[in-house]
Design a protein around this motif. Structure first.
Motif, PDB file in Angstrom:
ATOM      1  N   ALA A  20       0.854  -1.215   0.000  1.00 45.56           N
ATOM      2  CA  ALA A  20       0.000   0.000   0.000  1.00 45.56           C
ATOM      3  C   ALA A  20       0.879   1.250   0.000  1.00 45.56           C
ATOM      4  CB  ALA A  20      -0.914  -0.017   1.212  1.00 45.56           C
ATOM      5  N   GLU A  21       1.929   1.208   0.825  1.00 44.52           N
ATOM      6  CA  GLU A  21       2.807   2.380   0.917  1.00 44.52           C
ATOM      7  C   GLU A  21       3.500   2.629  -0.410  1.00 44.52           C
ATOM      8  OE1 GLU A  21       6.406   4.014   3.826  1.00 44.52           O
ATOM      9  OE2 GLU A  21       5.916   1.880   3.792  1.00 44.52           O
ATOM     10  N   ARG A  22       3.967   1.553  -1.022  1.00 42.95           N
ATOM     11  CA  ARG A  22       4.682   1.718  -2.305  1.00 42.95           C
ATOM     12  C   ARG A  22       3.741   2.309  -3.353  1.00 42.95           C
ATOM     13  NH1 ARG A  22       5.142  -0.986  -6.641  1.00 42.95           N
ATOM     14  NH2 ARG A  22       3.890  -2.721  -5.902  1.00 42.95           N
ATOM     15  N   PHE A  24       1.074   4.065  -2.916  1.00 44.29           N
ATOM     16  CA  PHE A  24       0.711   5.443  -2.568  1.00 44.29           C
ATOM     17  C   PHE A  24       1.806   6.403  -3.023  1.00 44.29           C
ATOM     18  CE2 PHE A  24       1.060   8.990   0.462  1.00 44.29           C
ATOM     19  CZ  PHE A  24      -0.214   9.538   0.367  1.00 44.29           C
ATOM     20  N   TYR A  25       3.044   6.088  -2.683  1.00 42.34           N
ATOM     21  CA  TYR A  25       4.138   7.015  -3.011  1.00 42.34           C
ATOM     22  C   TYR A  25       4.451   6.970  -4.506  1.00 42.34           C
ATOM     23  CZ  TYR A  25       4.876   8.389   1.768  1.00 42.34           C
ATOM     24  OH  TYR A  25       4.689   8.917   3.023  1.00 42.34           O
ATOM     25  N   GLU A  26       4.210   5.860  -5.147  1.00 46.64           N
ATOM     26  CA  GLU A  26       4.396   5.836  -6.595  1.00 46.64           C
ATOM     27  C   GLU A  26       3.362   6.755  -7.235  1.00 46.64           C
ATOM     28  OE1 GLU A  26       6.415   1.486  -7.501  1.00 46.64           O
ATOM     29  OE2 GLU A  26       4.336   1.856  -8.079  1.00 46.64           O
ATOM     30  N   ARG A  27       2.141   6.677  -6.713  1.00 42.41           N
ATOM     31  CA  ARG A  27       1.096   7.565  -7.239  1.00 42.41           C
ATOM     32  C   ARG A  27       1.475   9.019  -6.969  1.00 42.41           C
ATOM     33  NH1 ARG A  27      -2.715   4.421  -5.006  1.00 42.41           N
ATOM     34  NH2 ARG A  27      -3.022   5.860  -3.248  1.00 42.41           N
ATOM     35  N   ASN A  29       4.272  10.233  -6.691  1.00 40.72           N
ATOM     36  CA  ASN A  29       5.381  10.715  -7.502  1.00 40.72           C
ATOM     37  C   ASN A  29       5.053  10.660  -8.982  1.00 40.72           C
ATOM     38  OD1 ASN A  29       8.004  11.227  -5.781  1.00 40.72           O
ATOM     39  ND2 ASN A  29       6.769   9.665  -4.790  1.00 40.72           N
TER      40      ASN A  29
END
Lengths: 30, 217, 217
Positions: A20-22, A24-27, A29
């Motif tokens: 989920a964290e990955r 979220f941060y990919e989104r 960025n």
């Protein structure tokens, strides 16, 4: 021993949180 | 030479790490896992215990050389430089693997194995996801061990002890021959380690499972 | 002197640890968090990246002084002896706190804060349980810091850097004054650390939240 093992605090959901964290941060960025 | 008493419960894979480390380092370690010295579920819930060990986790090494006791299994205190890695590079590598075992192996290993031990409700989706995670982990280990006998340097270190102990239930319960077949280096390394006298003294004879254990209602 | 490039994405609290460690140790660290050097979501999915960093996790330190790169944030490689703990006792203590941050703080902190950032679905029971866990953690820290300025020894170590970074989102998002009131030593220690020039250079001005953030649909 199994009963004792059952009392261990294990973060079973860690893979789900990592994913989920990955995402979220990919989104974030773009 | 480190010395102490390890308060634990029988078959506690985390206590195995400290015990095996002590076998290698020569640390004098007593085990207290039965009453009256220590009764799991009672002693570790007593105010006296919790005032010393706030996390309430077990296994616990006493005495610890500082008032703050969080490293419940004391593997660093019981180790020697050879186990911890004798160069800065090696010791950083050892720490990597120890962290890898705790953060990457234990969650999916437990999610897969606990239901087969009957200590957690079975959840098909969670088990399938855990299997995929375990495949990913074994692939990383298999790649790393392709040209190595041990995980760090040329001999057993805390890295091998920690990762072996975190894989123990997987190999004993669910990693049947067909599942472990794509990861021969890992199986070779695992068997090399558990057949070391120091591992054997603590783990006894480790038999790899022949059939994948299923959910035990 | 260690040196390298840290591939990360903006606001990645894991990368903060390595950056702060480098501030203290003097390691020469370049940050690559934008294209063309590194685009999160593309570069970390490329075969070349995954062949080097099998875990696929970010942040990642390059070069790492061994082919095996698991310690994705390289905090040990970027540190010096003062940060790692200059005596066996201190270094064991530092390792304890680093493990405490990863295994005891991050799980409940994520469970509580992620929904407030919109990273994960809100689950009332999980959030309430996480709050209780956070209280327990803060109580342990508060007790330990009752007679100490820093977690290990007399100055900042990897223990402070790691635990501060693992608590960062809690203090910024949900630990409102009423919630943190019973743990003054922790707040004092946290503010002392984040106001160190080395922390400030990486984290900027850290503002403690005034109101507990709620689930962000």
């Amino acid at each position: 021993a199994a009963e004792c093992l059952a009392q261990e605090r294990i973060w079973f959901d860690k893979p789900r949180y990592d994913e989920a964290e990955r995402q979220f941060y990919e989104r974030m960025n773009g | 030479m480190a010395a102490g008493t390890l308060y634990t419960y029988p078959e506690n894979w985390r206590a195995f790490k400290a015990q095996i480390a002590a076998q290698y380092s020569g640390a004098r370690l007593k085990i207290a896992s039965a009453s009256p010295a220590f009764t799991f579920g009672q002693t570790n819930r007593s105010p006296a215990f919790l005032s010393n060990f706030p996390l309430g986790k077990v296994s616990i090494l006493m005495p610890f050389f500082n008032s703050c006791v969080l490293d419940v299994d004391g593997i660093y205190q019981l180790s020697n430089d050879a186990l911890r890695g004798s160069t800065p590079q090696d010791s950083a590598q050892v720490l990597q693997w120890v962290s890898f075992a705790d953060s990457e192996i234990i969650p999916p290993a437990s999610a897969w194995v606990f239901p087969t031990l009957g200590i957690m409700q079975f959840n098909k989706q969670a088990t399938e996801q855990a299997k995929e995670e375990v495949k990913r982990i074994l692939a990383i280990l298999n790649q790393h061990l392709n040209t190595r006998t041990f995980l760090v340097g040329e001999r057993v270190s805390l890295a091998d002890i920690t990762v072996v102990c975190s894989l123990l239930w997987l190999y004993k319960q669910v990693l049947e021959p067909a599942f472990r077949q794509p990861y021969p280096n890992v199986t070779r390394w695992f068997l090399t380690c558990v057949n070391q006298p120091q591992f054997k003294a603590v783990l006894g004879e480790v038999k790899l499972c022949e059939k994948m254990a299923q959910f035990d209602a």
